[in-house]
Design a protein around this motif. Sequence first.
Motif, short mmCIF file in Angstrom:
data_model
loop_
_atom_site.label_atom_id
_atom_site.label_comp_id
_atom_site.label_asym_id
_atom_site.label_seq_id
_atom_site.Cartn_x
_atom_site.Cartn_y
_atom_site.Cartn_z
N ASP A 108 0.83 -1.21 0.00
CA ASP A 108 0.00 0.00 0.00
C ASP A 108 0.86 1.26 0.00
OD1 ASP A 108 -2.46 -1.14 -0.19
OD2 ASP A 108 -3.04 -0.84 1.91
N VAL A 162 2.58 1.89 -3.46
CA VAL A 162 1.78 2.43 -4.56
C VAL A 162 1.18 3.79 -4.20
CG1 VAL A 162 1.26 0.16 -5.49
CG2 VAL A 162 -0.31 1.19 -3.83
N ALA A 167 8.05 -3.66 -4.62
CA ALA A 167 7.78 -2.42 -3.88
C ALA A 167 9.09 -1.79 -3.44
CB ALA A 167 6.92 -2.71 -2.67
N ASP A 171 8.19 4.83 1.21
CA ASP A 171 8.65 4.56 -0.15
C ASP A 171 9.93 5.33 -0.44
OD1 ASP A 171 7.73 3.30 -2.85
OD2 ASP A 171 8.28 5.36 -3.36
#
Length: 358
Positions: free
Chosen positions: A88, A91, A114, A231
């Motif tokens: 999650d 993205v 990821a 991220d």
Amino acid sequence: MPRRAFLARSLGGLILLGAGSTLLTACSGGGSSAAGSAGSVAFRLSYTHSVSFAGTYLAITDGFYAAQGIERVELIEGGPTATPTPLDVGVGKALLGVASTPDQVATARLNGGAAVKIVGALYQKNPYAVTSLASAPIRTPQDLVGRTIGVQAVNETVWTAFLEGAGIDPASVTTVPVQFDPSPLTQGEVDGWFSFVTNEPVTLAAAGYDVETLLLADNGYPLVAQVYVADESTLSGERRADLVKCLTAEIEGWIAAITDPERAASITVDSYAPDLGLDLAVQTDIARIQNGLIVAGDTRSSGLMTVTDDLVAQNLATLAASGLDISADDLFDLSVLAEVYDARPDLATALADVAIDG
């Protein structure tokens, strides 16, 4: 990672934005994108609402997020059928998230594509444990030999890696598949029950059972848990400053929760899950126990969520034993946390003299 039946699956008295998502206002105003914008962030929880996130609740309630200029925090619940937190975050559904364990992050990087990294670890010790009845206790790994242990399917990899690390021949232990109701333990069908130390041991004790626990973290399975994930694009982009703000608020919130476990439990039960029938005493016990997982190692002198080089190395070795071979640079980026403590050295030693009874 499945938790306990009494964990909250929804919130009452708050504004629901959609399935598994709750918008909490720290002040007013705020952005609109999934991961948020200036003054707004989306934060992904590792599971459904519970006292496991009391520090986050207090960071919002006590205005620590607002003091950082973050006016709205969207809490996105996880759960047994939810996409794992690292995916999650990867993205862009959340700026920051909490994953149960590093293997979730390593798997997302190695197998899920990821580009996420661990930016801090709340639990310095993972909560995995073997629970047994005090009448037939399992206190050491050697006590497992010749015993029957109930292990859930999702935990089989961890269980196998633990036995290997502890030097226990898997053939010397009878492992049987179970679900998440510990009745087989109380009914004598198994001798031990694989669980979190913050789960079944607490609820069984509340139900009147005298139990013992064998904590994996103290017996050859040194894995951190409740890891904060971001991220790579955020770590190197214009929203890096927002990560610093979020972690600052989170640390302040967790200091408040650790200092007052009774309040940590009450805000969970009364304000975040008022309709779930949670037992305040049980939630308070869980808060105290998790304090012992959080305030460990060098956290009293270096600050919450820090991960030493030695602990990083131990985690990588543990993951490798589970078939996840990943480097420190690919899995960890603790530079944001360093920025927090450079700017706020008072936070690093805030718990230096606080007694922990967990």
